[in-house]
Motif scaffolding. Structure first.
Motif, short mmCIF file in Angstrom:
data_model
loop_
_atom_site.label_atom_id
_atom_site.label_comp_id
_atom_site.label_asym_id
_atom_site.label_seq_id
_atom_site.Cartn_x
_atom_site.Cartn_y
_atom_site.Cartn_z
N VAL A 144 -12.15 -4.09 2.19
CA VAL A 144 -11.62 -2.82 1.88
C VAL A 144 -11.21 -2.92 0.40
CG1 VAL A 144 -9.50 -3.25 2.75
CG2 VAL A 144 -10.36 -0.94 2.21
N GLN A 145 -11.35 -1.85 -0.31
CA GLN A 145 -10.86 -1.69 -1.58
C GLN A 145 -9.38 -1.29 -1.69
OE1 GLN A 145 -13.89 -3.24 -3.76
NE2 GLN A 145 -12.34 -2.25 -4.88
N GLU A 146 -8.61 -1.95 -2.36
CA GLU A 146 -7.15 -1.65 -2.54
C GLU A 146 -7.00 -0.26 -2.89
OE1 GLU A 146 -5.55 -3.40 -6.00
OE2 GLU A 146 -3.40 -3.63 -5.12
N ALA A 147 -5.96 0.65 -1.97
CA ALA A 147 -5.61 1.99 -1.87
C ALA A 147 -6.79 2.48 -1.04
CB ALA A 147 -5.56 2.41 -3.43
N GLU A 148 -7.55 2.01 -0.33
CA GLU A 148 -8.52 2.82 0.60
C GLU A 148 -8.02 2.49 2.12
OE1 GLU A 148 -10.24 4.36 -2.43
OE2 GLU A 148 -11.28 4.65 -0.46
N THR A 149 -8.75 3.21 2.85
CA THR A 149 -8.41 3.13 4.26
C THR A 149 -9.41 2.08 4.96
OG1 THR A 149 -7.23 5.21 4.39
CG2 THR A 149 -8.24 4.52 6.42
#
Lengths: 117, 113
Positions: free
Chosen positions: A13-18
């Protein structure tokens, strides 16, 4: 015998994503507990969230929430606003609420979560 | 916050030797457990202990393994004659009535050479 299955060996996952991690289980019991544990590289077992089967409301702990579907025997973990510190192995676990296997935790195979900056 | 304490954090032993892994559960807990995790694999239940006796054990927990609560505070796991395949992380855990407060220790990494 109870079994717990995590079908995603790895997720990213990308940082700040869910991100959502999946877990299914098999049991003939009607009352039980479900857990998500986080295991960072230190290999310590850290409780993330817990769900009692008799509660219809999904458990939440800050950025962590579950989608508990009792009829489908599904228990997924949603991590919102992912942070670099969330990177770890995540284990789903089942525990009976009573009977002879009281107290024993049955774990899934684990999902390695990678968080990209 | 109360902790489950395990010692040592890492132990290296020769194949065939006896090892004792030690745990101090949370003081007012009544149920005690040992789990094993071979590197890269899932965590597996070994044994649960209540009221000074084993309440459940897995097929892994054969005659080479034993548990004891010798003095009312420590909870030990003994492996009588270690094999290479016993190399793993061993976790102790404890819980109160109703499974309340189920807590893991930080583990002992056992390496058998």
């Amino acid at each position: 015998a109870q079994t717990v299955t995590q079908s995603q060996p790895e997720m990213s996952v990308q940082e700040a994503e869910t991100v959502t991690l999946s877990c299914t289980y098999d049991t003939s019991e009607s009352d039980y507990y479900l857990f998500w544990y986080k295991q960072p590289p230190s290999r310590q077992m850290i409780l993330v969230i817990r769900q009692e089967a008799y509660k219809q409301q999904n458990a939440t702990e800050n950025r962590f929430s579950v989608n508990f579907q009792k009829a489908a025997k599904s228990f997924s973990l949603k991590i919102s606003d992912s942070q670099l510190g969330d990177a770890a192995m995540y284990f789903c676990a089942y525990r009976a609420a009573g009977g002879t296997s009281y107290g024993k935790l049955t774990f899934g195979q684990g999902t390695i979560l990678t968080v990209h900056p | 916050e109360p902790e489950v304490t395990q010692t040592p954090s890492h132990q290296v032993t020769q194949m065939g030797q006896e090892v004792i892994l030690r745990c101090v559960p949370i003081s007012n807990h009544l149920y005690f457990y040992w789990y094993r995790q071979i590197l890269g694999q899932k965590v597996e239940f070994l044994v649960s202990f209540y009221n000074n006796e084993i309440s459940e054990k897995s097929e892994i927990f054969d005659d080479q393994f034993s548990v004891e609560r010798p003095d009312g505070s420590n909870f030990t796991l003994k492996i009588r004659s270690t094999k290479l395949e016993d190399s793993a992380m061993y976790f102790c855990a404890s819980s109160g009535l109703g499974g309340y407060g189920y807590t893991f220790g930080s583990g002992t990494r056992l390496t058998v050479v």
